[in-house]
Design an enzyme around this catalytic site. Structure first.
Site, mmCIF file in Angstrom:
data_model
loop_
_atom_site.group_PDB
_atom_site.id
_atom_site.type_symbol
_atom_site.label_atom_id
_atom_site.label_comp_id
_atom_site.label_asym_id
_atom_site.label_seq_id
_atom_site.Cartn_x
_atom_site.Cartn_y
_atom_site.Cartn_z
ATOM 1 N N LYS A 79 19.446 -30.280 35.810
ATOM 2 C CA LYS A 79 19.134 -29.899 37.186
ATOM 3 C C LYS A 79 18.933 -28.409 37.395
ATOM 4 C CE LYS A 79 19.878 -32.320 40.694
ATOM 5 N NZ LYS A 79 18.993 -32.897 41.677
ATOM 6 N N HIS A 136 1.131 -33.995 58.909
ATOM 7 C CA HIS A 136 2.033 -35.154 58.735
ATOM 8 C C HIS A 136 2.563 -35.257 57.309
ATOM 9 C CE1 HIS A 136 0.280 -36.680 62.583
ATOM 10 N NE2 HIS A 136 -0.838 -36.171 62.069
ATOM 11 N N SER A 186 23.631 -28.228 38.064
ATOM 12 C CA SER A 186 24.566 -29.243 38.509
ATOM 13 C C SER A 186 25.717 -29.302 37.523
ATOM 14 C CB SER A 186 23.853 -30.593 38.575
ATOM 15 O OG SER A 186 24.792 -31.644 38.486
ATOM 16 N N GLU A 232 17.921 -24.021 50.456
ATOM 17 C CA GLU A 232 18.690 -24.978 51.267
ATOM 18 C C GLU A 232 19.683 -24.257 52.173
ATOM 19 O OE1 GLU A 232 19.884 -28.620 48.757
ATOM 20 O OE2 GLU A 232 19.292 -27.107 47.319
#
Ligand code: ARG
Length: 465
Positions: free
Chosen positions: A289, A162, A283, A296
């Protein structure tokens, strides 16, 4: 015989004019199926040799066809496949070039053959090679995972259920879970490959042919195990392509789960991994970043792969036997799935090879969330003879009290512990380290470092086979 000047030179006999421009655009598959050129030429050479051997075409014509096809293969290898929508597809592109090269003999190549068995043959050959290429990619990923698992057979991390810290495990063990998944993926591609390896060639349009073919000979020449048994099935079946897409979808799901873990692990609250420059981006607005883009993209690309299976299933779903032009879209679907999976595999392998694991951080968090509570319950069962259900309750009470006091289970004061149950002794609490926890999980397939090392050795041996 003279055709109308605009009508198609391959099938234009009954047509008075050419297709509308839009018709040509929707009908032509050459921009996509040019990728079949090697398979198309190989299948045509096998067919021509068989026609010659069977005396269906003269030996001299068969030889001229073969020489012409060999030349075309050289031309396409060097300069690519010319795309002319008027020639519709790869089959007609090759045949048209053959006619230019060898003249009238070219017109005999299509004896006892149809584009229906031709495309089914080409496509099976292509998917067969695709299975082999994907297998190599999957194997490379397993190799990379095994190397990292070996490096981290003893590194302790939190294991989750979980997404809550559950029990400590080793990073090596966690990575080996993916080695297993990828192993099953390889099995699915192997199964699909074995089942698809039958030759449709000689089924002709759908009914077979009146010519004395040797289908076993063309099947053998192309490395197929045997000719397909039913000509109607041979030209209409696309199970092999569906199986490829299904296997690819499941593999993509596995990649997506690993990608998701990398994304989570790379986030600052976790901080389990840092991504090398090569597999992340910055970024345009936030200078600090470092984003896990490759992971992804692998995660997102699973959508394309699942979509490919869905698309092909829908294409096939309502089709009456035998061939319908809907089937032409099978190739774009499968090619897209192959490309996406091959790229995702390469990207994932690169990431796995170069991720740096922050084992200090993993080790620290492995002890959080009372992750050794099960170990305490097991201790009470083993050392104090408490039934497991009761032990579970006792430890639950210990966790509740520790939480209230803001301490770890191992830090629960002796008096507090004894008040809950006499069996919860200082010795029991002292045994609660994450190292002891993982070392104790020696069951077959468990996370103890010694088991992990055995599993790595077994996986390596299997990989070498
Ligand atoms: N380009 C076609 C395809 O990919 C080849 C088969 C054409 N057959 C036909 N009967 N029109 O499916």
């Amino acid at each position: 015989m003279t055709d109308s000047p605009d009508s198609n030179s391959m099938w234009g006999g009954r047509f008075g004019g050419g297709p509308a421009a839009i018709m040509q655009e929707i009908n032509a598959s050459i921009p996509v199926d040019k990728r079949l050129w090697e398979e198309d030429i190989a299948a045509s050479r096998a067919h021509a040799a068989m026609l010659g051997a069977q005396g269906i075409v003269a030996a001299a014509d068969a030889a001229a066809i073969d020489a012409g096809l060999a030349q075309i293969a050289g031309e396409f290898a060097a300069g690519g496949v010319p795309v002319d929508l008027a020639l519709e597809d790869i089959h007609m592109t090759v045949e048209s070039r053959l006619k230019t090269l060898v003249g009238d003999a070219a017109g005999r190549l299509h004896t006892a053959r149809s584009r229906n068995d031709q495309v089914a043959t080409d496509f099976r050959l292509w998917v067969r090679t695709a299975c082999d290429r994907i297998d190599a990619g999957l194997k490379a990923l397993q190799t990379a995972l095994l190397a990292r698992a070996d490096e981290h057979a003893d590194s302790i991390m939190p294991g989750f259920t979980h997404l809550q810290v559950a029990q400590p495990v080793t990073l090596g063990h966690h990575l080996l879970a993916y080695v297993e998944m990828v192993g099953r993926d390889r099995g699915r591609f192997r199964d699909a490959r074995a089942r698809l390896n039958e030759s449709p060639l000689g089924a002709a349009a759908l009914a077979g042919t009146s010519f004395p073919l040797d289908r076993a000979a063309t099947a053998a020449a192309l490395g197929f195990d045997r000719p397909m048994a039913n000509s109607i099935d041979a030209v209409s079946d696309r199970d092999f392509a569906l199986e490829f897409c299904a296997a690819a979808s499941i593999a993509a799901l596995h990649l997506s789960r690993l990608a998701e873990e990398i994304v989570i692990w790379a986030s600052q609250p976790f901080g389990f991994v840092s991504l090398p420059d090569a597999w992340s981006t910055g970024s345009s607005i936030m200078p600090q970043k470092r984003n896990p883009d490759a992971a992804e993209l692998v995660r997102g690309r699973a959508g394309l792969l699942l979509g490919a299976f869905q698309r092909l299933a829908v294409i096939v779903k309502g089709l009456p036997l035998t061939y319908s032009k809907d089937l032409q879209d099978d190739k774009e679907t499968v090619f897209g799935a192959f490309d996406a999976l091959a790229l995702s595999l390469a990207a994932m392998t690169g990431m796995v090879e170069t991720l740096s694991f922050r084992t200090d951080r993993m080790r620290a968090l492995a002890a959080s969330g009372f992750s050794t509570a099960t170990d305490l319950a097991d201790w009470l069962v083993r050392e104090a003879g408490v039934p497991f259900r009761e032990a579970h309750h006792i430890v639950g009470a210990c966790v509740k009290r520790s939480e209230a006091l803001g301490v770890d289970l191992s830090e629960l004061p002796a008096g507090e512990a004894a008040a809950i149950h006499a069996a919860v002794t200082p010795a029991a609490l002292a045994a609660l380290t994450v190292e002891a926890s993982v070392a104790s999980r020696i069951s077959y397939g468990g996370t103890a470092p010694e088991r992990v090392r055995e599993a790595i050795a077994a996986a390596r041996a299997a990989l070498e086979d």
